[in-house]
Write a protein that holds these residues in place. Structure first.
Motif, PDB file in Angstrom:
ATOM      1  N   TYR A 171       0.830  -1.258   0.122  1.00 44.23           N
ATOM      2  CA  TYR A 171      -0.108   0.126   0.023  1.00 44.23           C
ATOM      3  C   TYR A 171       0.917   1.196   0.060  1.00 44.23           C
ATOM      4  N   PHE A 172       1.930   1.172   0.931  1.00 44.96           N
ATOM      5  CA  PHE A 172       2.702   2.475   0.948  1.00 44.96           C
ATOM      6  C   PHE A 172       3.633   2.487  -0.179  1.00 44.96           C
ATOM      7  N   GLU A 173       3.999   1.510  -0.997  1.00 50.22           N
ATOM      8  CA  GLU A 173       4.743   1.678  -2.290  1.00 50.22           C
ATOM      9  C   GLU A 173       3.827   2.372  -3.492  1.00 50.22           C
ATOM     10  N   MET A 198       1.303   4.359  -2.650  1.00 57.82           N
ATOM     11  CA  MET A 198       1.167   5.884  -2.112  1.00 57.82           C
ATOM     12  C   MET A 198       2.244   6.520  -2.783  1.00 57.82           C
ATOM     13  N   ALA A 199       3.584   6.012  -2.425  1.00 58.72           N
ATOM     14  CA  ALA A 199       4.739   6.843  -2.890  1.00 58.72           C
ATOM     15  C   ALA A 199       4.544   7.042  -4.502  1.00 58.72           C
ATOM     16  N   THR A 215      10.012   3.440   0.459  1.00 50.71           N
ATOM     17  CA  THR A 215       9.078   2.555   0.593  1.00 50.71           C
ATOM     18  C   THR A 215       8.949   1.057  -0.204  1.00 50.71           C
ATOM     19  N   VAL A 267       6.647  -1.946   8.846  1.00 51.37           N
ATOM     20  CA  VAL A 267       5.306  -0.897   8.683  1.00 51.37           C
ATOM     21  C   VAL A 267       4.655  -0.835   9.886  1.00 51.37           C
ATOM     22  N   ARG A 300       4.744   2.903  12.362  1.00 48.87           N
ATOM     23  CA  ARG A 300       5.055   3.398  11.314  1.00 48.87           C
ATOM     24  C   ARG A 300       3.915   3.516  10.203  1.00 48.87           C
ATOM     25  N   ASN A 301       3.006   2.491  10.350  1.00 52.37           N
ATOM     26  CA  ASN A 301       1.971   2.707   9.269  1.00 52.37           C
ATOM     27  C   ASN A 301       1.074   4.099   9.531  1.00 52.37           C
ATOM     28  N   LEU A 309       3.392   6.825   8.265  1.00 55.02           N
ATOM     29  CA  LEU A 309       3.444   6.927   6.660  1.00 55.02           C
ATOM     30  C   LEU A 309       1.979   7.553   6.296  1.00 55.02           C
ATOM     31  N   ALA A 310       0.949   6.790   6.832  1.00 52.04           N
ATOM     32  CA  ALA A 310      -0.281   7.537   6.656  1.00 52.04           C
ATOM     33  C   ALA A 310      -0.452   9.101   6.651  1.00 52.04           C
ATOM     34  N   PHE A 312       1.627  10.897   3.639  1.00 49.43           N
ATOM     35  CA  PHE A 312       0.843  10.975   2.482  1.00 49.43           C
ATOM     36  C   PHE A 312      -0.171  11.755   2.620  1.00 49.43           C
TER      37      PHE A 312
END
Length: 166
Positions: A6-8, A10-11, A97, A105, A123-124, A127-128, A131
């Motif tokens: 998911y974070f990949e 979002m990046a 990411t 994460v 960390r999730n 990171l959320a 973004f």
């Protein structure tokens, strides 16, 4: 899609949205980038600088070598230099990411806020927030671009998905 994936994504979205935002800003005269606007930060250039400042602060925390600076720091007064730095930061975020795992994460991170207060959270969530924060200020940027006559940003996540997924 798991947490790391998911974070990949979002990046990648972040890079896509910033590319479009900076492309629209590049069409404006320099005076419009510096013109007073009504938002959290007083101009398009100040807003773009703030987004980069916040990303650098959050990334430095995530990477374990925190930097501290005021959130209204002007890193670059020159738009082209700022744009170059934005591209480099977006690439660094993508590389970060891409190396994430679900275990990383969900692990906690302790950091100090700009005010010096200590916080611990997964960390999730960090990171959320990172973004989401970018999206928040790009929304303000979109309004400023309308005021400047450049038109709105069309950078909804669904547009990115349509563009990427065909």
């Amino acid at each position: 899609m798991n947490g790391a994936a998911y974070f990949e994504r979002m990046a990648q979205y972040n890079l896509w949205a910033n590319t479009r935002a900076y492309g629209l800003c590049a069409k404006l005269p320099a005076a419009e980038l510096d013109a007073p606007r009504t938002a959290f930060f007083p101009s398009i250039l100040c807003t773009l600088n703030h987004i980069l400042v916040a990303d650098r602060i959050w990334m430095s925390r995530l990477l374990g070598s925190p930097v501290a600076m005021p959130l209204n720091t002007i890193l670059y007064e020159n738009f082209d230099e700022l744009r170059h730095a934005r591209v480099a930061e977006d690439q660094a975020i993508i590389e970060f990411t891409n190396g994430l795992t679900d275990a990383v994460v969900t692990a906690d991170l302790t950091y100090h806020s700009v005010a010096g207060d200590a916080y611990t959270m997964p960390r999730n969530l960090i990171l959320a927030h990172m973004f989401n924060h970018q999206t928040h200020h790009r929304g303000q940027l979109s309004n400023m671009l309308i005021e400047a006559g450049a038109g709105p940003l069309e950078i909804d996540l669904v547009f990115f998905a349509r563009d990427q997924l065909g």
